[in-house]
Write a protein that holds these residues in place. Structure first.
Motif, PDB file in Angstrom:
ATOM      1  N   ASN A  13      44.344  34.894  52.193  1.00  0.00           N
ATOM      2  CA  ASN A  13      45.710  34.552  51.887  1.00  0.00           C
ATOM      3  C   ASN A  13      46.660  35.443  52.678  1.00  0.00           C
ATOM      4  OD1 ASN A  13      48.155  34.006  50.790  1.00  0.00           O
ATOM      5  ND2 ASN A  13      47.637  34.733  48.728  1.00  0.00           N
ATOM      6  N   TRP A 123      44.933  46.062  37.575  1.00  0.00           N
ATOM      7  CA  TRP A 123      45.725  47.230  37.982  1.00  0.00           C
ATOM      8  C   TRP A 123      44.986  48.502  37.623  1.00  0.00           C
ATOM      9  CZ3 TRP A 123      50.592  46.438  40.251  1.00  0.00           C
ATOM     10  CH2 TRP A 123      51.046  45.108  40.222  1.00  0.00           C
ATOM     11  N   TYR A 145      47.132  46.949  42.467  1.00  0.00           N
ATOM     12  CA  TYR A 145      46.281  45.824  42.078  1.00  0.00           C
ATOM     13  C   TYR A 145      45.015  45.740  42.938  1.00  0.00           C
ATOM     14  CZ  TYR A 145      44.883  41.272  40.357  1.00  0.00           C
ATOM     15  OH  TYR A 145      44.181  40.247  39.777  1.00  0.00           O
ATOM     16  N   PRO A 184      48.425  45.969  48.334  1.00  0.00           N
ATOM     17  CA  PRO A 184      49.834  46.336  48.150  1.00  0.00           C
ATOM     18  C   PRO A 184      50.732  45.103  48.022  1.00  0.00           C
ATOM     19  CG  PRO A 184      49.018  47.078  50.317  1.00  0.00           C
ATOM     20  CD  PRO A 184      47.850  46.542  49.566  1.00  0.00           C
ATOM     21  N   GLU A 185      50.353  44.000  48.656  1.00  0.00           N
ATOM     22  CA  GLU A 185      51.187  42.783  48.591  1.00  0.00           C
ATOM     23  C   GLU A 185      51.165  42.150  47.204  1.00  0.00           C
ATOM     24  OE1 GLU A 185      48.477  43.214  50.280  1.00  0.00           O
ATOM     25  OE2 GLU A 185      47.069  41.608  49.812  1.00  0.00           O
ATOM     26  N   LYS A 186      50.282  42.636  46.332  1.00  0.00           N
ATOM     27  CA  LYS A 186      50.210  42.119  44.964  1.00  0.00           C
ATOM     28  C   LYS A 186      50.569  43.208  43.973  1.00  0.00           C
ATOM     29  CE  LYS A 186      49.767  38.320  46.017  1.00  0.00           C
ATOM     30  NZ  LYS A 186      50.741  37.334  45.513  1.00  0.00           N
ATOM     31  N   SER A 187      51.089  44.332  44.474  1.00  0.00           N
ATOM     32  CA  SER A 187      51.316  45.490  43.606  1.00  0.00           C
ATOM     33  C   SER A 187      52.796  45.760  43.366  1.00  0.00           C
ATOM     34  CB  SER A 187      50.625  46.724  44.178  1.00  0.00           C
ATOM     35  OG  SER A 187      49.241  46.499  44.307  1.00  0.00           O
ATOM     36  N   GLN A 188      53.560  44.695  43.319  1.00  0.00           N
ATOM     37  CA  GLN A 188      54.978  44.727  42.955  1.00  0.00           C
ATOM     38  C   GLN A 188      55.756  45.768  43.757  1.00  0.00           C
ATOM     39  OE1 GLN A 188      56.337  45.755  39.169  1.00  0.00           O
ATOM     40  NE2 GLN A 188      57.429  43.857  38.802  1.00  0.00           N
ATOM     41  N   LEU A 192      55.435  47.099  47.765  1.00  0.00           N
ATOM     42  CA  LEU A 192      56.441  46.864  48.806  1.00  0.00           C
ATOM     43  C   LEU A 192      56.875  48.194  49.429  1.00  0.00           C
ATOM     44  CD1 LEU A 192      58.701  44.057  47.255  1.00  0.00           C
ATOM     45  CD2 LEU A 192      56.776  43.813  48.826  1.00  0.00           C
TER      46      LEU A 192
ATOM     47  N   ARG B   6      45.287  43.490  31.126  1.00  0.00           N
ATOM     48  CA  ARG B   6      46.412  42.741  31.720  1.00  0.00           C
ATOM     49  C   ARG B   6      47.096  41.792  30.743  1.00  0.00           C
ATOM     50  NH1 ARG B   6      43.010  39.552  35.709  1.00  0.00           N
ATOM     51  NH2 ARG B   6      41.260  40.512  34.628  1.00  0.00           N
ATOM     52  N   ASP B  41      58.141  38.808  36.179  1.00  0.00           N
ATOM     53  CA  ASP B  41      57.825  39.857  37.154  1.00  0.00           C
ATOM     54  C   ASP B  41      58.687  41.089  36.886  1.00  0.00           C
ATOM     55  OD1 ASP B  41      56.852  41.041  39.614  1.00  0.00           O
ATOM     56  OD2 ASP B  41      58.777  40.485  40.504  1.00  0.00           O
ATOM     57  N   GLY B  44      57.602  43.165  34.030  1.00  0.00           N
ATOM     58  CA  GLY B  44      56.351  43.914  34.178  1.00  0.00           C
ATOM     59  C   GLY B  44      55.078  43.133  33.916  1.00  0.00           C
ATOM     60  N   ASP B  46      51.600  41.504  34.534  1.00  0.00           N
ATOM     61  CA  ASP B  46      50.557  41.991  35.435  1.00  0.00           C
ATOM     62  C   ASP B  46      50.084  40.919  36.410  1.00  0.00           C
ATOM     63  OD1 ASP B  46      50.387  44.621  34.377  1.00  0.00           O
ATOM     64  OD2 ASP B  46      49.481  43.746  32.592  1.00  0.00           O
ATOM     65  N   GLU B  47      50.190  39.674  35.991  1.00  0.00           N
ATOM     66  CA  GLU B  47      49.831  38.526  36.815  1.00  0.00           C
ATOM     67  C   GLU B  47      50.601  37.352  36.259  1.00  0.00           C
ATOM     68  OE1 GLU B  47      45.712  37.425  37.147  1.00  0.00           O
ATOM     69  OE2 GLU B  47      45.056  39.490  37.367  1.00  0.00           O
ATOM     70  N   VAL B  74      57.729  36.759  44.228  1.00  0.00           N
ATOM     71  CA  VAL B  74      57.102  37.538  43.178  1.00  0.00           C
ATOM     72  C   VAL B  74      55.831  38.175  43.740  1.00  0.00           C
ATOM     73  CG1 VAL B  74      55.919  37.313  40.967  1.00  0.00           C
ATOM     74  CG2 VAL B  74      58.079  36.143  41.333  1.00  0.00           C
ATOM     75  N   PHE B  75      55.784  39.515  43.744  1.00  0.00           N
ATOM     76  CA  PHE B  75      54.664  40.179  44.405  1.00  0.00           C
ATOM     77  C   PHE B  75      53.633  40.709  43.412  1.00  0.00           C
ATOM     78  CE2 PHE B  75      58.234  40.086  47.300  1.00  0.00           C
ATOM     79  CZ  PHE B  75      57.646  39.429  48.373  1.00  0.00           C
ATOM     80  N   ILE B  76      53.178  39.799  42.555  1.00  0.00           N
ATOM     81  CA  ILE B  76      52.044  40.085  41.674  1.00  0.00           C
ATOM     82  C   ILE B  76      51.094  38.883  41.811  1.00  0.00           C
ATOM     83  CG2 ILE B  76      53.244  41.602  40.029  1.00  0.00           C
ATOM     84  CD1 ILE B  76      53.659  39.194  38.193  1.00  0.00           C
ATOM     85  N   PRO B  77      49.848  39.027  41.371  1.00  0.00           N
ATOM     86  CA  PRO B  77      48.899  37.928  41.589  1.00  0.00           C
ATOM     87  C   PRO B  77      49.290  36.646  40.849  1.00  0.00           C
ATOM     88  CG  PRO B  77      47.760  39.962  41.087  1.00  0.00           C
ATOM     89  CD  PRO B  77      49.206  40.213  40.804  1.00  0.00           C
ATOM     90  N   LEU B  78      49.045  35.543  41.508  1.00  0.00           N
ATOM     91  CA  LEU B  78      49.386  34.232  40.974  1.00  0.00           C
ATOM     92  C   LEU B  78      48.139  33.344  40.960  1.00  0.00           C
ATOM     93  CD1 LEU B  78      51.492  32.016  40.180  1.00  0.00           C
ATOM     94  CD2 LEU B  78      51.816  31.629  42.633  1.00  0.00           C
ATOM     95  N   ALA B  98      48.969  30.909  46.438  1.00  0.00           N
ATOM     96  CA  ALA B  98      48.204  31.268  45.229  1.00  0.00           C
ATOM     97  C   ALA B  98      47.171  32.324  45.626  1.00  0.00           C
ATOM     98  CB  ALA B  98      47.497  30.045  44.674  1.00  0.00           C
ATOM     99  N   ASP B  99      46.884  33.238  44.690  1.00  0.00           N
ATOM    100  CA  ASP B  99      45.847  34.231  44.959  1.00  0.00           C
ATOM    101  C   ASP B  99      44.521  33.803  44.361  1.00  0.00           C
ATOM    102  OD1 ASP B  99      47.466  36.431  46.176  1.00  0.00           O
ATOM    103  OD2 ASP B  99      48.586  35.985  44.361  1.00  0.00           O
ATOM    104  N   LYS B 100      44.604  33.079  43.252  1.00  0.00           N
ATOM    105  CA  LYS B 100      43.395  32.573  42.606  1.00  0.00           C
ATOM    106  C   LYS B 100      43.654  31.136  42.208  1.00  0.00           C
ATOM    107  CE  LYS B 100      43.367  36.674  39.870  1.00  0.00           C
ATOM    108  NZ  LYS B 100      42.955  37.351  38.636  1.00  0.00           N
TER     109      LYS B 100
END
Lengths: 203, 255
Positions: A13, A123, A145, A184-188, A192, B6, B41, B44, B46-47, B74-78, B98-100
Motif C-alpha cells: 500500500n 500500537w 503502529y 509511521p504512515e499509520k501512526s497518526q 507524520l 485497541r 481519529d 484517538g 486506534d484503527e 486519516v493516518f491510522i489503519p483502515l 485500505a490497509d486491511k
C-alpha cells in the motif's frame, strides 16, 4: 526542490506512504515510481514494503535493484517494515531468503509465547536505545503502529527496541539509512512527525 | 509488556452514508463517513473499520472514493469490508488506501480464497469477519451466519476460525449476531472460546452499550481489540472516554 522517491516495486500500500509524506511535506516533490531513470534523480528515497519478503525481493527487477542499491549507498533512506527487513542479512520467512545485507541482523519468526498473538498487530512503545535526528519532537516510549510476524532480535545497528512478549529491534540506523519495523504512515501525528524529520534530515 | 489493546470505531456505510442498524435491520442515518472518520481519529481511535453494507456493484465506485478520501486524511489503519469477493476487489481497496480488507461470506463459501488472498497480499491485511449466532438458547455453541445475517450455514464457529487461521487469515473480526445492536455487551463466552482457540488477534464486535462492556470484551473475552459503532456515532461517549475507562481498569492502552 528536494525530490523524494517512494520505490514502487509493485507490492503493498504505497498510497498511505505517499499521502503521509505529502501531509508532512512543505515543498518537497513526492514521486511514487518504479522507473530507474526517475529514481536516479531523487535526493532521498523511501523503501516501503508490505506482504511476503520473497515476493518483495523478487519484485525488484535487476535494473530497479541496482539503481535503488546505488541510492541507498549514499542518499538519505527511510525503510519501512518489510522494506527494513530486506536491508538485513537474511530472513526465515518463505523457507529462508537471503536479503540485501546492508544492515546487521537476521529476521526470525516472532517467538511464539503463551498469550502473545502473532501477527504483532497494533500500537506498541518504541523505546529509544540512542539519539537520532529522526527522533526530534518524538518522546521516548511513544506508541507506533506495528503489523508483522517476523522480527529482528539483535543488531549492532539497533537504535530502538519494542517488547511483544520478547524484546525485538524496532529501529535500525547506519549512516544515511533509517529503518523502522513499524508504520509511521499509520501512526497518526507522531508518525507524520517522523516523516517530517526525515524530510528535514541532512547528511 | 506487549502490544496495546485497541479501540476500533466501525462505520457501517450504505450508499456513501454512515448508518447503524439494530440486528442488521432498522437502518438509521448517522452522517458523512469522512467527517466521522476524522472525528474518531482526532479523539484517538486506534484503527477504523468501514463496512460497505450495500456492497452492490452500482455503489462500489462510491466505496472506493470514500476509502480514498478517508485514507488521504486519516493516518491510522483502515480496514474495509463488505462484498469482497475476489483478489481484484482486494487490490482495488488496497490501492484506494485500505490497509486491511475483511472477507466474510466469500471466505466461507470458498476458503481457498483466504489462502489466495493472503499469499498475494500478506496475512497482515486479510481479516476474516465472522458473524456468529448461538445454535440454541444455551449460548455455548455458535454457528457461522453469512449474507449479512441472512443465511445460517450450520458451520461451527470454532471449527471455522481454526480453518480461517490455517488458510492464512491475519486477524478475526468476530460479531455476535445475538448481541449486535442490543447494547447488552459483547457475547464474552463466544469471544473467549474463539480467542483461546487461535493464536491470531481477535476483534470483539456486537452489542456494546457502555464503556464497561469494552473492558469486559478484553478482560473476559480475551479480545485484542474491541469494535463499536453506535455508542460513538451518536456521541454518547467519545473514544477518549472509552480509553480512559480502559486505562482505569488497568489495561495497556495508547493515550
Amino acid at each position: 526542490m528536494t525530490k523524494i522517491a517512494v520505490i514502487d516495486y509493485g507490492m503493498g500500500n504505497l498510497h498511505s506512504v505517499s499521502k503521509a509524506l505529502e501531509a508532512a511535506s512543505t515543498n518537497e516533490e513526492i514521486l511514487v515510481t518504479s522507473e530507474p531513470e526517475l529514481i536516479k534523480t531523487a535526493d532521498k528515497i523511501v523503501l516501503p514494503g508490505v506482504g511476503a519478503i520473497k515476493d518483495c525481493l523478487e519484485a525488484f527487477s535487476d535494473e530497479l535493484r541496482r539503481t535503488t542499491l546505488e541510492l541507498i549507498s549514499n542518499k538519505p533512506t527511510l525503510a519501512i517494515c518489510v522494506g527494513m527487513q530486506m536491508l538485513l542479512e537474511s530472513s526465515e520467512e518463505n523457507e529462508g531468503v537471503t536479503c540485501l545485507k546492508i544492515l546487521d541482523g537476521k529476521i526470525v519468526k516472532i517467538p511464539p509465547l503463551i498469550d502473545i498473538k502473532v501477527p504483532h498487530m497494533g500500537w506498541n512503545k518504541v523505546n529509544f536505545m540512542s539519539d537520532h535526528f529522526l527522533w526530534k519532537k518524538i518522546p521516548d516510549r511513544s506508541f507506533f503502529y506495528f503489523v508483522h510476524s517476523y522480527c529482528c532480535l539483535s543488531s549492532s545497528d539497533a537504535i530502538s527496541e519494542t517488547s511483544h512478549g520478547t524484546n525485538f529491534i524496532s529501529t535500525l540506523s547506519k549512516e544515511n539509512i533509517f529503518a523502522v519495523q513499524f508504520h509511521p504512515e499509520k501512526s497518526q501525528n507522531l508518525g507524520l512527525q517522523l516523516y517530517k524529520n526525515f524530510l528535514d534530515w541532512k547528511i | 509488556m506487549s502490544v496495546a489493546k485497541r479501540i476500533i470505531p466501525c462505520l457501517d456505510v450504505d450508499k456513501g452514508r454512515v448508518v447503524k442498524g439494530v440486528n442488521f435491520v432498522n437502518i438509521k442515518d448517522a452522517g458523512d463517513p469522512v467527517e466521522i472518520a476524522k472525528r474518531y481519529d482526532e479523539q484517538g481511535a486506534d484503527e477504523l473499520t468501514m463496512l460497505d453494507i450495500t456492497a452492490s456493484s452500482e455503489t462500489r465506485e462510491t466505496t472506493y472514493k470514500t476509502v480514498e478520501s478517508i485514507a488521504g486524511q486519516v493516518f491510522i489503519p483502515l480496514t474495509v469490508g463488505g462484498g469482497v469477493r475476489n483478489t481484484q476487489d482486494i487490490k482495488r481497496l488496497l490501492r484506494s488506501g485500505a490497509d486491511k480488507v475483511s472477507i466474510n461470506t466469500a471466505a466461507v463459501e470458498n476458503p481457498d480464497f483466504i489462502k489466495e488472498a493472503s499469499d498475494k497480499f500478506g496475512s497482515q491485511c486479510i481479516v476474516v469477519a465472522i458473524d456468529a449466532k448461538s445454535i440454541d438458547d444455551t449460548f455455548t455453541s455458535w454457528e457461522v451466519v453469512t449474507y449479512g445475517g441472512r443465511k445460517r450455514t450450520g458451520i461451527d464457529v470454532l471449527q471455522w476460525v481454526q480453518n480461517a487461521k490455517d488458510y492464512g487469515a491475519g486477524e478475526i473480526l468476530l460479531t455476535s449476531m445475538d448481541r449486535d445492536g442490543t447494547k447488552e455487551g459483547f457475547d464474552n463466552k463466544l469471544t473467549k472460546a474463539v480467542s483461546s482457540a487461535i493464536s491470531i488477534p481477535v476483534i470483539a464486535s456486537g452489542g456494546v452499550g457502555n464503556l464497561q462492556h469494552l473492558v469486559d470484551g478484553i478482560k473476559e473475552g480475551g479480545a485484542e481489540a474491541v469494535l463499536a459503532a453506535s455508542i460513538f456515532h451518536y456521541s454518547e461517549f467519545t473514544i477518549q472516554e472509552a480509553k480512559n475507562a480502559m486505562l482505569e481498569s488497568g489495561l495497556e492502552i495508547r493515550i
